[in-house]
Design a protein around this motif. Structure first.
Motif, PDB file in Angstrom:
ATOM      1  N   LEU A  94      19.019   1.460  21.100  1.00  0.00           N
ATOM      2  CA  LEU A  94      17.929   2.197  20.450  1.00  0.00           C
ATOM      3  C   LEU A  94      17.917   2.362  19.083  1.00  0.00           C
ATOM      4  N   ALA A  95      18.852   2.637  18.475  1.00  0.00           N
ATOM      5  CA  ALA A  95      19.145   2.663  17.003  1.00  0.00           C
ATOM      6  C   ALA A  95      19.261   1.384  16.473  1.00  0.00           C
ATOM      7  N   ASP A  96      19.389   0.169  17.020  1.00  0.00           N
ATOM      8  CA  ASP A  96      19.575  -1.108  16.673  1.00  0.00           C
ATOM      9  C   ASP A  96      18.022  -1.389  16.243  1.00  0.00           C
ATOM     10  N   LEU A  97      16.975  -0.641  16.795  1.00  0.00           N
ATOM     11  CA  LEU A  97      15.606  -1.085  16.841  1.00  0.00           C
ATOM     12  C   LEU A  97      15.037  -0.524  15.620  1.00  0.00           C
ATOM     13  N   PRO A  98      14.811  -1.310  14.378  1.00  0.00           N
ATOM     14  CA  PRO A  98      14.432  -0.719  13.014  1.00  0.00           C
ATOM     15  C   PRO A  98      12.908   0.082  13.202  1.00  0.00           C
ATOM     16  N   THR A  99      12.794   1.081  12.600  1.00  0.00           N
ATOM     17  CA  THR A  99      11.673   1.821  12.665  1.00  0.00           C
ATOM     18  C   THR A  99      10.439   1.020  12.483  1.00  0.00           C
ATOM     19  N   ASP A 100      10.306  -0.034  11.456  1.00  0.00           N
ATOM     20  CA  ASP A 100       9.026  -0.496  11.238  1.00  0.00           C
ATOM     21  C   ASP A 100       8.825  -1.626  12.359  1.00  0.00           C
ATOM     22  N   GLU A 101       9.769  -1.812  13.348  1.00  0.00           N
ATOM     23  CA  GLU A 101       9.549  -2.847  14.436  1.00  0.00           C
ATOM     24  C   GLU A 101       9.196  -1.916  15.826  1.00  0.00           C
ATOM     25  N   ARG A 102       9.041  -0.648  15.299  1.00  0.00           N
ATOM     26  CA  ARG A 102       8.398   0.303  16.779  1.00  0.00           C
ATOM     27  C   ARG A 102       7.323   0.336  16.859  1.00  0.00           C
ATOM     28  N   PHE A 103       6.443  -0.215  15.665  1.00  0.00           N
ATOM     29  CA  PHE A 103       4.930  -0.119  15.742  1.00  0.00           C
ATOM     30  C   PHE A 103       4.222   1.209  16.163  1.00  0.00           C
TER      31      PHE A 103
END
Length: 127
Positions: A94-103
């Protein structure tokens, strides 16, 4: 606990167990011959809803049932024979998913499936 529920739980006991409902039924009949397929399906559904087991779908085939519901893990799946193993990689996906990729999503869980060939399939040249 009913005899049917106990038998289903016993069939699912062990490490790296990922059986289909039909496989659970076949093994359960060996322990309790009168257990019906409907009872097995209903019991599996109840156990999933209670969080006692996980329902796993690693391909487009039958759902599988995983008794490892209380320790977070991911799955390693053989592309040749379909064997499934529980794995516990280091780090937080979950930490590996960048904030801007969470839409804008509020992400609550992550499922990771690693795919490859098991040693038997590699040796047999499958895949």
């Amino acid at each position: 606990m009913t005899a049917q529920r106990r038998v289903v739980a016993e069939v699912l006991d062990g490490e790296h167990v990922h059986l289909t409902a039909d496989e659970v039924h076949a093994k359960a009949v060996g322990r309790l011959p009168e257990i019906s397929r409907a009872t097995v399906y209903n019991t599996l559904g109840e156990m999933v809803s209670l969080g006692e087991i996980l329902e796993v779908s690693t391909d487009r085939r039958a759902k599988r049932y995983d008794p490892n519901a209380h320790r977070p893990h991911h799955h390693l799946v053989c592309a040749g024979c379909g064997a499934i193993r529980d794995v516990h990689p280091a780090g937080d996906p979950l930490a590996d998913l960048p904030t801007d990729e969470r839409f804008g999503f509020t992400v609550s869980e992550v499922e990771v499936t690693y795919r490859g060939l098991c040693p038997d399939c590699t040796a047999a040249g499958r895949g």
